[in-house]
Scaffold this motif. Structure first.
Motif, short mmCIF file in Angstrom:
data_model
loop_
_atom_site.label_atom_id
_atom_site.label_comp_id
_atom_site.label_asym_id
_atom_site.label_seq_id
_atom_site.Cartn_x
_atom_site.Cartn_y
_atom_site.Cartn_z
N SER A 106 0.86 -1.14 0.04
CA SER A 106 -0.07 -0.11 -0.03
C SER A 106 0.90 1.46 0.09
O SER A 106 0.91 1.91 1.04
CB SER A 106 -1.01 -0.22 1.28
N ARG A 164 -12.15 -3.97 -2.97
CA ARG A 164 -10.79 -4.69 -2.83
C ARG A 164 -10.69 -5.71 -1.51
O ARG A 164 -10.15 -5.13 -0.77
CB ARG A 164 -9.61 -3.52 -2.58
N GLY A 165 -11.16 -7.00 -1.90
CA GLY A 165 -10.90 -7.84 -1.03
C GLY A 165 -11.03 -9.06 -1.44
O GLY A 165 -11.11 -9.56 -2.55
N ALA A 173 -3.44 -3.29 -2.00
CA ALA A 173 -4.38 -2.39 -1.84
C ALA A 173 -4.37 -1.35 -3.02
O ALA A 173 -3.42 -1.20 -3.80
CB ALA A 173 -4.10 -1.52 -0.54
N ASP A 188 -14.68 2.49 0.91
CA ASP A 188 -13.45 1.37 1.14
C ASP A 188 -13.98 0.85 2.65
O ASP A 188 -13.04 0.42 3.35
CB ASP A 188 -12.29 1.69 1.16
N GLY A 191 -13.19 -4.26 2.70
CA GLY A 191 -12.01 -4.68 1.78
C GLY A 191 -11.02 -3.09 1.95
O GLY A 191 -11.10 -2.41 2.78
N ASN A 192 -10.02 -3.37 0.81
CA ASN A 192 -8.85 -2.43 0.99
C ASN A 192 -7.93 -2.56 2.05
O ASN A 192 -6.88 -3.21 2.01
CB ASN A 192 -9.27 -1.14 0.74
N SER A 229 -10.05 -6.70 4.37
CA SER A 229 -9.07 -6.13 3.68
C SER A 229 -8.63 -6.83 2.24
O SER A 229 -9.17 -7.96 2.07
CB SER A 229 -7.66 -6.16 4.51
N TRP A 230 -7.87 -6.36 1.59
CA TRP A 230 -7.47 -6.78 0.36
C TRP A 230 -6.81 -8.32 0.21
O TRP A 230 -6.79 -9.01 -0.40
CB TRP A 230 -6.34 -6.00 -0.45
N ASP A 254 -1.73 -4.49 6.33
CA ASP A 254 -3.38 -4.46 5.81
C ASP A 254 -4.24 -3.78 6.81
O ASP A 254 -5.37 -4.24 6.71
CB ASP A 254 -3.84 -6.08 5.41
#
Length: 268
Positions: A106, A164-165, A173, A188, A191-192, A229-230, A254
């Motif tokens: 990230s 984003r997960g 990310a 977000d 995720g992310n 999270s991603w 993360d």
């Protein structure tokens, strides 16, 4: 007068009982340095969303007592919460040394900040005049009223993902705001990166009656993180799902955060 700093407190020697306001203001500006501009920033509510007072049902029984049960009625007063996760760029305006330890997962300026401990996240929010949201505040703002669902509803299309997960350490990310916001205008929340919240983790902090503005246990070992999270499973992105981590660690690639502002009861 002699001034010294202890943490963030300014102490003056007792040799002068009266200090001119102009001198005091100058000293605070002089020693406040990078902090003073944020404390007086009239744009503190920019990129924040107002969540109106009300009652909602938090949690999800099917996630079990560690990760979401029991479902429970919670009443919250109105509060503001950031639209976006705090980015590397914004965090490093306060803590520039973080640039040397950005996560490779990230690493862009507009990517969500990670590799920050819970204490660093709490300090950042405090310095800019905000605080970490409570777990209940986070879920109310992040969800759609059903903690067992994602904020967009049920189901997750891996070929056309709405967040984003679900990648399980296979990628990284994205810049914040890369996916559509939820119904409250937040980005977000699924995720992310995971997001630190203020609460200590406990499976016993629940009651039969409706809770009012709960802040969690007064102490504990782990701090709660929310949102998935991603790098984690699809299930973790449901708004009623919780997990936890050691608050002292800054090694998580993360976990990030967003900030909030509490309003006084009765404020609209």
């Amino acid at each position: 007068a002699v001034a010294r700093m202890t943490g963030f407190r300014l102490h003056f020697s007792p040799m002068f009982k009266v200090i001119p306001v102009t001198v005091l203001a100058f000293v605070f500006i002089l020693i406040g340095g990078r902090f003073s501009v944020f404390a007086e920033d009239s744009k503190v509510l920019d990129d924040m969303v107002l969540i109106k007072a009300g009652t909602f049902q938090r949690g999800c029984n099917r996630f079990g007592p560690k990760h979401g049960a029991p479902e429970q009625k919670v009443h919250l007063d109105s509060y503001w919460i950031d639209k976006y996760e705090v980015t590397n760029k914004k965090f490093e305006e306060i803590f520039p040394e973080h640039n040397l330890r950005r996560s490779i997962f990230s690493d862009c300026d507009d990517c969500a900040v990670s590799k920050v401990s819970w204490y660093e996240a709490a300090d950042y929010c405090h310095i800019i005049g905000k605080s970490l949201p409570s777990e209940a505040q986070w879920e109310r703002a992040a969800g759609n009223g059903n903690g067992c669902d994602f904020h967009w509803g049920d189901g997750f299309d891996l070929m056309n993902p709405p967040a984003r997960g679900g990648l399980k350490l296979q990628d990284k990310a994205f810049p914040v705001g890369s996916f559509s916001p939820n119904k409250n205008g937040l980005y977000d929340t699924a995720g992310n990166v995971w997001e630190w919240v203020s609460d200590w983790f406990s499976i016993r902090f629940y009651y039969a009656d409706t809770m009012h503005n709960p802040r969690g246990p007064v102490n504990g070992v782990m701090k709660v993180r929310r949102g998935g999270s991603w790098s984690d499973s699809v299930k973790a992105m449901a708004s009623g799902y919780r997990d936890w981590s050691y608050p002292q660690s800054r090694g998580f690639t993360d976990i990030g955060f967003r900030c909030s502002i509490n309003m006084k009861p009765g404020d609209k």
